[in-house]
Design a protein around this motif. Structure first.
Motif, PDB file in Angstrom:
ATOM      1  N   SER A   1       0.843  -1.197   0.000  1.00 44.84           N
ATOM      2  CA  SER A   1       0.000   0.000   0.000  1.00 44.84           C
ATOM      3  C   SER A   1       0.876   1.244   0.000  1.00 44.84           C
ATOM      4  CB  SER A   1      -0.959  -0.021   1.190  1.00 44.84           C
ATOM      5  OG  SER A   1      -0.241  -0.212   2.388  1.00 44.84           O
ATOM      6  N   GLY A   2       0.226   2.342  -0.255  1.00 47.76           N
ATOM      7  CA  GLY A   2       0.966   3.603  -0.319  1.00 47.76           C
ATOM      8  C   GLY A   2       0.182   4.601  -1.139  1.00 47.76           C
ATOM      9  N   PRO A   3       0.604   5.851  -1.138  1.00 39.90           N
ATOM     10  CA  PRO A   3      -0.144   6.876  -1.875  1.00 39.90           C
ATOM     11  C   PRO A   3      -0.052   6.673  -3.390  1.00 39.90           C
ATOM     12  CG  PRO A   3       1.903   7.778  -1.018  1.00 39.90           C
ATOM     13  CD  PRO A   3       1.791   6.398  -0.476  1.00 39.90           C
ATOM     14  N   SER A   4      -0.947   7.316  -4.078  1.00 37.32           N
ATOM     15  CA  SER A   4      -0.942   7.231  -5.557  1.00 37.32           C
ATOM     16  C   SER A   4       0.402   7.706  -6.094  1.00 37.32           C
ATOM     17  CB  SER A   4      -2.042   8.112  -6.142  1.00 37.32           C
ATOM     18  OG  SER A   4      -3.287   7.577  -5.804  1.00 37.32           O
ATOM     19  N   GLY A   5       0.890   7.002  -7.099  1.00 30.63           N
ATOM     20  CA  GLY A   5       2.142   7.414  -7.753  1.00 30.63           C
ATOM     21  C   GLY A   5       3.391   7.000  -6.988  1.00 30.63           C
ATOM     22  N   CYS A   6       3.246   6.169  -5.955  1.00 32.80           N
ATOM     23  CA  CYS A   6       4.431   5.790  -5.165  1.00 32.80           C
ATOM     24  C   CYS A   6       5.180   4.613  -5.798  1.00 32.80           C
ATOM     25  CB  CYS A   6       4.050   5.465  -3.731  1.00 32.80           C
ATOM     26  SG  CYS A   6       3.102   3.942  -3.565  1.00 32.80           S
TER      27      CYS A   6
ATOM     28  N   VAL B   1      -1.945  -5.040  -4.487  1.00 29.57           N
ATOM     29  CA  VAL B   1      -1.605  -3.620  -4.371  1.00 29.57           C
ATOM     30  C   VAL B   1      -2.905  -2.897  -4.099  1.00 29.57           C
ATOM     31  CG1 VAL B   1      -1.066  -1.648  -5.830  1.00 29.57           C
ATOM     32  CG2 VAL B   1       0.473  -3.585  -5.790  1.00 29.57           C
ATOM     33  N   THR B   2      -2.972  -2.152  -3.008  1.00 30.37           N
ATOM     34  CA  THR B   2      -4.275  -1.556  -2.672  1.00 30.37           C
ATOM     35  C   THR B   2      -4.142  -0.297  -1.826  1.00 30.37           C
ATOM     36  OG1 THR B   2      -6.430  -2.031  -1.705  1.00 30.37           O
ATOM     37  CG2 THR B   2      -4.537  -3.051  -0.624  1.00 30.37           C
ATOM     38  N   HIS B   3      -5.147   0.543  -2.000  1.00 31.61           N
ATOM     39  CA  HIS B   3      -5.333   1.704  -1.125  1.00 31.61           C
ATOM     40  C   HIS B   3      -6.244   1.337   0.037  1.00 31.61           C
ATOM     41  CE1 HIS B   3      -4.384   4.520  -4.560  1.00 31.61           C
ATOM     42  NE2 HIS B   3      -3.770   5.095  -3.543  1.00 31.61           N
ATOM     43  N   ASN B   4      -6.935   0.207  -0.148  1.00 30.51           N
ATOM     44  CA  ASN B   4      -8.030  -0.143   0.748  1.00 30.51           C
ATOM     45  C   ASN B   4      -7.467  -0.755   2.045  1.00 30.51           C
ATOM     46  OD1 ASN B   4     -10.205  -1.348   2.024  1.00 30.51           O
ATOM     47  ND2 ASN B   4     -11.202  -1.945   0.098  1.00 30.51           N
ATOM     48  N   PRO B   5      -7.581  -0.033   3.180  1.00 28.26           N
ATOM     49  CA  PRO B   5      -6.997  -0.538   4.437  1.00 28.26           C
ATOM     50  C   PRO B   5      -7.624  -1.853   4.878  1.00 28.26           C
ATOM     51  CG  PRO B   5      -7.825   1.715   4.703  1.00 28.26           C
ATOM     52  CD  PRO B   5      -8.266   1.253   3.380  1.00 28.26           C
ATOM     53  N   MET B   6      -8.934  -2.003   4.574  1.00 24.04           N
ATOM     54  CA  MET B   6      -9.614  -3.243   4.945  1.00 24.04           C
ATOM     55  C   MET B   6      -8.967  -4.435   4.230  1.00 24.04           C
ATOM     56  SD  MET B   6     -11.840  -5.554   3.447  1.00 24.04           S
ATOM     57  CE  MET B   6     -12.474  -4.628   2.077  1.00 24.04           C
TER      58      MET B   6
ATOM     59  N   ALA C   1       4.634  -1.073   2.914  1.00 17.77           N
ATOM     60  CA  ALA C   1       4.251   0.299   2.539  1.00 17.77           C
ATOM     61  C   ALA C   1       5.311   0.881   1.609  1.00 17.77           C
ATOM     62  CB  ALA C   1       4.107   1.155   3.788  1.00 17.77           C
ATOM     63  N   MET C   2       4.837   1.712   0.735  1.00 15.87           N
ATOM     64  CA  MET C   2       5.763   2.340  -0.225  1.00 15.87           C
ATOM     65  C   MET C   2       5.580   3.840  -0.222  1.00 15.87           C
ATOM     66  SD  MET C   2       5.872  -0.019  -3.627  1.00 15.87           S
ATOM     67  CE  MET C   2       7.151   0.984  -4.335  1.00 15.87           C
ATOM     68  N   LYS C   3       6.663   4.522  -0.555  1.00 12.08           N
ATOM     69  CA  LYS C   3       6.598   5.975  -0.708  1.00 12.08           C
ATOM     70  C   LYS C   3       7.680   6.382  -1.705  1.00 12.08           C
ATOM     71  CE  LYS C   3       6.453  10.245   1.916  1.00 12.08           C
ATOM     72  NZ  LYS C   3       6.792  10.886   3.182  1.00 12.08           N
ATOM     73  N   SER C   4       7.286   7.165  -2.657  1.00 15.22           N
ATOM     74  CA  SER C   4       8.223   7.711  -3.656  1.00 15.22           C
ATOM     75  C   SER C   4       9.153   6.656  -4.259  1.00 15.22           C
ATOM     76  CB  SER C   4       9.074   8.824  -3.027  1.00 15.22           C
ATOM     77  OG  SER C   4       8.249   9.807  -2.492  1.00 15.22           O
ATOM     78  N   GLY C   5       8.583   5.537  -4.580  1.00 16.49           N
ATOM     79  CA  GLY C   5       9.347   4.506  -5.289  1.00 16.49           C
ATOM     80  C   GLY C   5      10.191   3.619  -4.406  1.00 16.49           C
ATOM     81  N   SER C   6      10.059   3.737  -3.116  1.00 20.76           N
ATOM     82  CA  SER C   6      10.851   2.890  -2.211  1.00 20.76           C
ATOM     83  C   SER C   6       9.952   2.229  -1.177  1.00 20.76           C
ATOM     84  CB  SER C   6      11.890   3.736  -1.470  1.00 20.76           C
ATOM     85  OG  SER C   6      12.729   4.370  -2.403  1.00 20.76           O
ATOM     86  N   LEU C   7      10.397   1.086  -0.692  1.00 20.32           N
ATOM     87  CA  LEU C   7       9.677   0.421   0.403  1.00 20.32           C
ATOM     88  C   LEU C   7      10.058   1.132   1.694  1.00 20.32           C
ATOM     89  CD1 LEU C   7      10.126  -3.382  -0.396  1.00 20.32           C
ATOM     90  CD2 LEU C   7       8.158  -1.944  -0.852  1.00 20.32           C
ATOM     91  N   ILE C   8       9.045   1.401   2.496  1.00 16.98           N
ATOM     92  CA  ILE C   8       9.376   2.090   3.751  1.00 16.98           C
ATOM     93  C   ILE C   8       9.077   1.203   4.954  1.00 16.98           C
ATOM     94  CG2 ILE C   8       9.206   4.435   2.899  1.00 16.98           C
ATOM     95  CD1 ILE C   8       6.344   4.541   4.006  1.00 16.98           C
TER      96      ILE C   8
END
Lengths: 400, 223
Positions: free
Chosen positions: B40-45, B200-205, B215-222
């Motif tokens: 999961s992660g924000p759009s475009g991550c 791959v999902t935005h859906n927390p459920m 979790a991902m952010k800006s192209g990396s796993l966080i």
């Protein structure tokens, strides 16, 4: 679950698009089919006409085309010499003149009169009455066969009297008319639409001319075992001053000269129609592929091979083009009938000559050209579908 | 546990007019057999980019993707296509069912491509449609199904060739919450039956249902 089956289901699903494509291809295909019929139709029809006379060699005087008519010196004696040749089965002398014909209270009509030594089975179909009698058995001075059109306009039939006065072209003459008797009413194979024609014996024509007249055309039938080429060689050996043409030579000459115009028109219009068919199907398929890019990318992601996608699109193209091409045949046939009727109204054409003649060769060529068109039209959409970047397309579809 | 797929230090650059853009930077991720992983992660991550690499529909600019211990970079397009057909099942946000085929035919299609004999694929399709609760809708076209039903057919299609890995890109993205839960339930069953899942999902459920969440952010796993 073959590619053809998938293509069929796709075609059914996008019914309106498919119908538009099929109708478009059918209309274009009808024109193509007509052009293919036209490209050889006149030649085939002319060949039939030549062969219908039952003679396979034509002898004329001097140089030039076989249709240029000059008197053949000593034609009667030549006919006897020709008959003696082992390559020749039959010989007929022909002379054609302009004349007028008049019956009872009707106005005189300008006619074409054909004098022939042929008795029985000439280039005509008897509608009413009898054929020309053999000169030996005939007591008639001038037996004639009249065309149906002339019989109707002069209101004559078998047994009727007809006054015929020959008017040789280019000569001012006041030949007296001679009384002829109608032996039969016929359809002449070589008569032009709108032309009034009469056939009589060579003796009768010479009587009408008032002087012994040489034939302008000699029709020769070769013996089957010798063939027309051998007959032509024998005639040219006998009389080097004359020109003998087999039917095939006449056709070849006309094919090179007289019909080149039709072939060129046909080639240009065929190429144009093929280009239109290609553009129509290629455009429709390309639009269809562009609408389905996401679907195709998903199929590729699912592991459906490029080959399967390509064959699906090729089959789609084949179904659209194939259905249109099949519909084009009856449509083109109907159109050809109408166009043929229109073109045959040109003055001076033999009534039995057609511009559009059905030939299996044209159907096969039509099918082959459309098969090539279907494959070519699918080329770009296939390239588009099989080369699309799967991930980028899926991403675009979701973002879009 | 053996890895079904492993991304090793993968980077994916996309050429742009202003210069290349890195959608993924040095990302490593391993999905073991039977494991359920949610990203999961924000759009475009870079979530979908990672999923496409792991699903063998894209190639990294650098790094390696090992599918069942084979480096996919050395495979031909036909071989990669074969892996996707037999070993990976895809579920998309927009379902991408073929509109001219019924539910049954959509599920049969990948099996036909894999040359499964007709009798076997009919039986497998029946079994799968029952599995996703659509045994009675087998002869319906996608246009006659609801969004949730279409996604269930898509799951059945993804499972058609008994894949080792099911990859799903926002499978509940087009569905309401309740229908999304039904799909999450279905994924739980698929996982319980031994298929590895990468979702791959935005859906927390949906993410909460996974064994492991990344979790991902800006192209990396966080995480």
């Amino acid at each position: 679950m073959t590619s053809l089956w998938l293509a069929w289901r796709t075609t059914k699903r996008y019914r309106v698009r498919a119908m538009l494509a099929i109708v478009g291809v059918a209309v274009i295909g009808a024109l193509l089919f007509d052009m293919l019929l036209l490209s050889r139709g006149l030649l085939d029809s002319f060949a039939d006409l030549l062969r219908s006379a039952g003679y396979d060699v034509r002898v004329v005087a001097g140089e030039g085309l076989p249709i240029v008519r000059l008197p053949i010196a000593g034609a009667a004696r030549l006919a006897a010499d020709l008959r003696a040749l082992p390559e020749i089965r039959d010989v007929v002398l022909i002379r054609i003149e302009r004349a007028t014909a008049q019956a009872a209270s009707h106005t005189a009509r300008t006619i074409t009169i054909v004098g022939t030594t042929q008795t029985g089975g000439g280039p005509y179909t008897i509608v009413k009455g009898d054929d020309l009698p053999t000169s030996a058995s005939s007591l008639d001075r001038c037996p004639v066969l009249v065309s149906r059109r002339l019989a109707a306009s002069l209101d004559v039939g078998p047994g009727s009297s007809l006054q015929v006065s020959v008017r040789p072209e280019g000569i001012r003459s006041a030949l007296p008319s001679i009384a002829c008797r109608v032996a039969g009413v016929v359809n002449f194979y070589f008569a032009a639409a709108g032309e009034d024609s009469v056939a009589t014996t060579m003796d009768a024509l010479q009587d009408a001319l008032g002087v012994p007249a040489d034939a302008e055309l000699i029709l020769v039938a070769s013996r089957p075992e010798a063939g027309p080429a051998a007959a032509v060689r024998a005639i040219e050996r006998l009389r080097p001053d004359l020109r003998a043409y087999s039917n095939e030579a006449v056709l070849a000459q006309f094919n090179q000269n007289g019909f080149a115009y039709f072939r060129q028109i046909s080639l240009v219009l065929s190429s144009l129609t093929m280009a239109f068919a290609f553009l129509l199907v290629a455009t429709l398929l390309t639009v269809s592929v562009n609408q389905r890019l996401g679907e195709i990318a998903a199929l590729r992601a699912l592991g459906i091979s490029r080959t399967r996608i390509a064959s699906l699109l090729l089959w789609e193209s084949a179904l659209l083009v194939g259905a249109g091409a099949v519909l084009a045949l009856p449509l083109g046939g109907l159109l050809a009938l109408g166009l043929d009727r229109l073109l045959r109204q040109m003055p001076g054409l033999p009534d039995r000559l057609h511009f559009f003649v059905f030939q299996w060769r044209a159907v096969i060529m039509h099918a082959m050209l459309f098969a090539v068109t279907a494959a070519a039209a699918a080329g770009y959409p296939v390239w588009l579908a099989t080369r699309l970047p799967i991930a980028a397309t899926l991403r675009r579809e979701v973002v879009g | 546990m053996k890895a079904v797929v492993e991304a090793r230090r993968v980077t994916r650059l996309f050429p742009m007019a202003a210069g290349p853009v890195a959608a993924l930077r040095d990302v490593s991720l391993r999905v073991d057999a039977g494991e359920y992983v949610a990203v999961s992660g924000p759009s475009g991550c870079g979530k979908s980019t990672l999923l496409h690499l792991i699903g063998v529909v894209d190639q990294p600019t650098s790094g390696e993707i090992l599918f069942e211990e084979r480096d996919v970079a050395g495979l031909s397009e036909a071989e990669r296509s074969r892996i996707r057909l037999i070993r990976i099942g895809f579920v998309f946000q927009r379902f991408f069912l073929l509109p001219m085929l019924t539910a049954r035919e959509n599920v049969e299609l990948p099996q036909a491509e894999a040359r499964v004999p007709p009798a076997d694929r009919r039986a497998r399709t029946r079994e799968l449609l029952e599995y996703v609760g659509l045994g009675d809708r087998a002869d319906h076209l996608p246009s006659q199904l609801s969004g949730g039903e279409m996604q269930r057919v898509a799951v059945a299609r993804a499972l058609a060739n008994r894949p080792a890995l099911l990859v799903a890109d926002e499978p509940t993205g087009e569905l309401d919450d309740q229908t999304g839960e039904h799909i999450a339930d279905l994924f739980d069953r698929v996982h319980a039956d031994g298929t590895a899942i990468l979702v791959v999902t935005h859906n927390p459920m949906l993410a909460a249902r996974a064994q492991r969440r990344v979790a991902m952010k800006s192209g990396s796993l966080i995480a």
